[in-house]
Design a protein around this motif. Structure first.
Motif, short mmCIF file in Angstrom:
data_model
loop_
_atom_site.label_atom_id
_atom_site.label_comp_id
_atom_site.label_asym_id
_atom_site.label_seq_id
_atom_site.Cartn_x
_atom_site.Cartn_y
_atom_site.Cartn_z
N GLU A 69 0.83 -1.20 0.00
CA GLU A 69 0.00 0.00 0.00
C GLU A 69 0.87 1.25 0.00
OE1 GLU A 69 -2.59 -0.10 3.34
OE2 GLU A 69 -3.65 -1.88 2.64
N GLN A 70 1.97 1.19 0.76
CA GLN A 70 2.78 2.39 0.94
C GLN A 70 3.70 2.66 -0.25
OE1 GLN A 70 2.70 4.62 3.54
NE2 GLN A 70 0.86 3.52 4.15
N HIS A 71 4.19 1.60 -0.87
CA HIS A 71 5.24 1.82 -1.86
C HIS A 71 4.83 1.51 -3.29
CE1 HIS A 71 7.85 2.72 1.38
NE2 HIS A 71 7.82 1.50 1.88
N GLY A 78 1.57 15.48 6.20
CA GLY A 78 0.49 14.49 6.25
C GLY A 78 -0.83 15.04 5.75
N ILE A 79 -0.99 16.40 5.80
CA ILE A 79 -2.26 16.99 5.34
C ILE A 79 -2.45 16.71 3.85
CG2 ILE A 79 -3.53 19.15 5.01
CD1 ILE A 79 -2.07 20.20 7.52
N TYR A 80 -1.39 16.82 3.06
CA TYR A 80 -1.58 16.54 1.63
C TYR A 80 -1.00 15.21 1.18
CZ TYR A 80 3.03 18.81 1.54
OH TYR A 80 4.32 19.14 1.79
N GLU A 81 0.01 14.69 1.91
CA GLU A 81 0.55 13.37 1.53
C GLU A 81 -0.16 12.28 2.30
OE1 GLU A 81 4.73 13.08 2.02
OE2 GLU A 81 5.15 14.52 0.44
N THR A 82 -1.40 12.02 1.94
CA THR A 82 -2.18 11.08 2.74
C THR A 82 -1.69 9.64 2.58
OG1 THR A 82 -3.75 11.05 0.94
CG2 THR A 82 -4.28 12.45 2.82
N LYS A 83 -0.86 9.40 1.59
CA LYS A 83 -0.42 8.02 1.35
C LYS A 83 0.57 7.52 2.40
CE LYS A 83 1.10 5.48 -2.19
NZ LYS A 83 0.45 4.24 -1.94
N ARG A 84 1.18 8.49 3.11
CA ARG A 84 2.22 8.09 4.03
C ARG A 84 1.69 7.44 5.32
NH1 ARG A 84 7.37 10.35 4.88
NH2 ARG A 84 8.43 10.83 2.94
N SER A 120 -6.45 6.20 9.31
CA SER A 120 -5.85 6.17 10.64
C SER A 120 -6.14 7.44 11.43
CB SER A 120 -4.35 5.90 10.55
OG SER A 120 -3.71 6.85 9.75
N VAL A 121 -6.26 8.59 10.75
CA VAL A 121 -6.55 9.83 11.48
C VAL A 121 -7.95 9.74 12.09
CG1 VAL A 121 -6.85 12.31 11.31
CG2 VAL A 121 -5.00 11.22 10.08
N THR A 122 -8.91 9.29 11.30
CA THR A 122 -10.27 9.15 11.81
C THR A 122 -10.31 8.17 12.98
OG1 THR A 122 -10.81 9.22 9.48
CG2 THR A 122 -12.64 8.92 11.00
N GLN A 123 -9.61 7.06 12.80
CA GLN A 123 -9.60 6.05 13.84
C GLN A 123 -9.02 6.62 15.14
OE1 GLN A 123 -6.71 3.07 13.23
NE2 GLN A 123 -7.43 1.80 14.91
N ASP A 176 8.44 5.72 7.83
CA ASP A 176 8.90 6.51 8.96
C ASP A 176 7.90 6.39 10.11
OD1 ASP A 176 9.83 8.33 10.68
OD2 ASP A 176 9.65 10.07 9.36
N PRO A 177 8.35 5.88 11.26
CA PRO A 177 7.43 5.73 12.38
C PRO A 177 6.73 7.02 12.77
CG PRO A 177 9.48 4.60 12.86
CD PRO A 177 9.68 5.35 11.59
N VAL A 178 7.44 8.16 12.65
CA VAL A 178 6.80 9.43 13.01
C VAL A 178 5.63 9.71 12.06
CG1 VAL A 178 7.12 11.92 13.21
CG2 VAL A 178 8.90 10.37 14.03
N HIS A 179 5.85 9.47 10.76
CA HIS A 179 4.77 9.67 9.80
C HIS A 179 3.64 8.68 10.01
CE1 HIS A 179 5.73 12.69 6.83
NE2 HIS A 179 7.00 12.37 6.95
N TYR A 180 4.04 7.45 10.22
CA TYR A 180 3.07 6.37 10.17
C TYR A 180 2.30 6.22 11.48
CZ TYR A 180 1.17 2.03 8.35
OH TYR A 180 0.33 1.08 7.89
N VAL A 181 2.98 6.43 12.60
CA VAL A 181 2.35 6.17 13.89
C VAL A 181 1.98 7.45 14.62
CG1 VAL A 181 2.63 5.04 16.12
CG2 VAL A 181 3.64 4.01 14.09
#
Lengths: 247, 358
Positions: free
Chosen positions: A108-110, B132-138, B143-146, B238-243
């Motif tokens: 999904e990510q890449h 993250g506001i525009y790069e929603t794929k990261r 996940s934000v809603t959740q 990137d854990p910061v982006h993802y988590v």
């Protein structure tokens, strides 16, 4: 045929004032299973993690697939790391999502594939490791061996060229461990993957290893083929192989 | 009976030397060392019948202390004596004592490192969240809603209930004083201003720090310890982006809503008390409530709350990422995260109050 995929020269790692690895040099041949051996605490896992830059080592050269790992910027590093897969000791599956989703994450990510196609690919990978039926289970509902296989499926999601495994058979019973080894062998033969495996399970070493790197107290004591290792007269190596024999 | 005797400079130990007899033997030996007419010159173990690990360690210490060899060791106890001698020979254990200067330096260095790491993490989180506001794929889809549901919506009930009670209590205390002057109606203003400017944002922040902050810290700490964060890095994520970023984004927009809930229910608590206890007409109470309030008050309260939310997520993530060890490490980082973030929220609130007072 026997070209090198990873080349390490004088790699050192220290935590605080204690030196874990000291000037380790080693080569990992392509399409082979290289096993990093040694007694507990000798720096095996540290070596694996520093090749992947999860720990920042100092090294004269750390070359993976033709790139100097330590000199890459974040983007170059990420694109290199996508060519590798890592199987962590306890699987390290994301606990909050199902294993099918775990396997889907890298895709999904890449990639820009459609979701149904990603799900299909992920299910195929799970079937390959014998978990086709368990895709919707959460990692917490799986046994130790199943977790490792699911993690292996995830590590294979992007068809990596090199697969790193940190103690794949630790904590598994001999039968499950045998099955995992067979799986690794078939992946190596059918998909032409290079494996770097950290382990100290003798049975597993006999079954799968092509190439052996033996670490002792942060130094490389031996590096060469399994046959050479088994006939080696280095005392530590002899002791290691003899300690597990049943005679 | 004391199982030892001193004859002509020879200390003879007898019978059982072990955990049960050692207290007496130790006292007696030190008494003999001080008061005996002649110094101890030999240690004779020929009459020792039983020895356990404590006894063996004691004998080795005694022999080292007096610089005398242990003589006439009976065969039955030589095994135990030998096993526990090896450890004793490896030198004294490190006491871990460091002088004041070293400790002060270590603390100073640790504080600096803490500050540095928090700053780096803060900038990482902000960068990741803005991207993250525009790069929603990261991040994972949804996940934000959740996270908004988990960190925000699920805290709705407890925040409403506690704010209602706080409103009730404030009104009760205020009424007791104001009624003496016949100024009961001003309870409405008291509640309105204090809920909007102080109690609403702070109560919400404290509840969120305890509830959602601890959840964030323990989740990230568990992921760190079970190598899930490493696994993410190895998937080039990137854990910061993802988590962390999804949590940060979620709390940024849920926090003001929660504060609004807190303000409204707090004022409702005041209203209930005003109507039932002070016999004020509901319409008068409500009118009075909004009489003094300004839009600026509300803006101050809400912007403060967003700031608190950021502090809570950053501190919780920091302690989560710092976790090490096993399950105990998760507990430790969760505790630190809650304590530090509640402290930070209250100190920041004091600073804000000063800032807006001037």
């Amino acid at each position: 045929m026997n070209e090198t995929v990873i080349h390490i020269e004088k790699l050192s790692v220290s935590y605080g004032s204690s030196l874990i690895l000291e000037e380790v040099s080693a080569d990992f041949p392509r399409d082979r299973i290289t096993v990093i051996l040694g007694t507990s605490g000798c720096g095996k896992t540290t070596l694996l993690k520093s090749i992947l830059r999860l720990i920042e080592p100092r090294a004269e050269s750390l070359n993976m697939l033709g790139e100097e790992v330590l000199q890459l910027n974040e983007e170059e590093y990420n694109s290199l790391i996508r060519k590798t897969g890592v199987l962590f000791q306890n699987g390290a599956l994301l606990n909050s999502v199902s294993i099918l989703e775990n396997v889907s994450i890298p895709l999904e990510q890449h990639t820009t594939l459609s979701i149904p196609l990603i799900r299909e690919i992920a299910s195929r990978k799970l079937e390959l490791v014998g978990l086709g039926h368990a895709g919707d289970k959460l990692p917490g509902e799986l046994s130790g061996g199943m977790k490792k296989r699911a993690a292996l499926a995830r590590a294979m999601a992007l068809d990596p060229q090199i697969m790193f495994c940190d103690e794949p058979s630790a904590g598994l019973d001999p039968v499950t461990s045998l099955k995992l080894d067979e799986l690794i062998l078939s992946l190596k033969n059918q998909l032409k993957m290079t494996f770097v495996i950290v382990t100290h399970e003798l049975a597993s070493i006999h079954r799968i290893a092509d190439h052996i790197i033996f670490l002792e107290k942060g130094h490389v004591l031996f590096s060469g083929s399994k046959e050479d290792a088994l006939s080696s007269q280095i005392p530590e190596l002899l002791h290691f192989f003899q300690s597990g024999s049943f005679q | 009976m004391i199982p030892l005797e001193l004859q002509e400079g020879t200390l003879k130990l007898q019978g059982e030397i072990g955990r049960s007899t050692l207290p007496v033997i130790e006292k007696e030996v030190s008494r003999l060392q001080k008061k005996a007419p002649e110094p101890i010159q030999r240690l004779d173990l020929s009459e020792v019948e039983q020895l356990d690990s404590a006894g063996a360690v004691f004998l080795h210490r005694l022999s080292a202390q007096l610089q005398l060899p242990l003589e006439n060791v009976p065969a039955e106890i030589s095994g135990v004596l030998e096993i526990f001698s090896r450890a004793a020979e490896e030198g004294p254990l490190a006491t871990g004592e460091r002088n004041l200067l070293v400790r002060a330096g270590e603390h100073a260095f640790a504080s600096l490192t803490f500050l540095f790491r928090i700053l780096v993490l803060t900038s990482d989180i902000f960068a990741a969240s803005f991207r993250g506001i525009y790069e929603t794929k990261r991040r994972r889809r949804g996940s934000v809603t959740q996270q908004a549901v988990q960190l925000g919506l699920n805290a709705f009930g407890i925040i409403a209930l506690l704010s209602f009670i706080i409103g009730l209590i404030l009104a009760m205390q205020g009424a007791a004083q104001l009624r003496q002057f016949g100024a009961s109606i001003f309870v409405a203003d008291l509640i309105a201003v204090s809920m909007v400017r102080e109690m609403g944002p702070m109560m919400t922040a404290i509840i969120i720090a305890g509830r959602s902050g601890s959840a964030i810290a323990s989740e990230i700490a568990t992921m760190k310890i079970s190598e899930e964060l490493d696994a993410l890095k190895m998937m080039a994520l990137d854990p910061v982006h993802y988590v962390i970023a999804p949590k940060f984004m979620a709390i940024t927009f849920t926090m003001p809503m929660l504060v609004m809930i807190s303000i409204v229910t707090g004022m409702a608590g005041g209203l209930v008390l005003g109507v039932t206890y002070l016999d004020l007409p509901a319409s008068a109470y409500i009118l009075e409530s909004f009489y003094f309030l300004t839009v600026q008050d509300l803006m101050v309260g809400l912007s403060k709350s967003v700031f608190f939310a950021w502090v809570i997520v950053i501190i919780a993530s920091y302690y989560g990422l710092q976790a090490s060890g096993g399950s105990e490490g998760v507990g430790r980082s969760t505790t630190s995260s809650v304590v530090v973030s509640i402290f930070a929220v209250i100190v920041l609130d004091a600073l804000f109050s000063l800032l807006f007072l001037i």
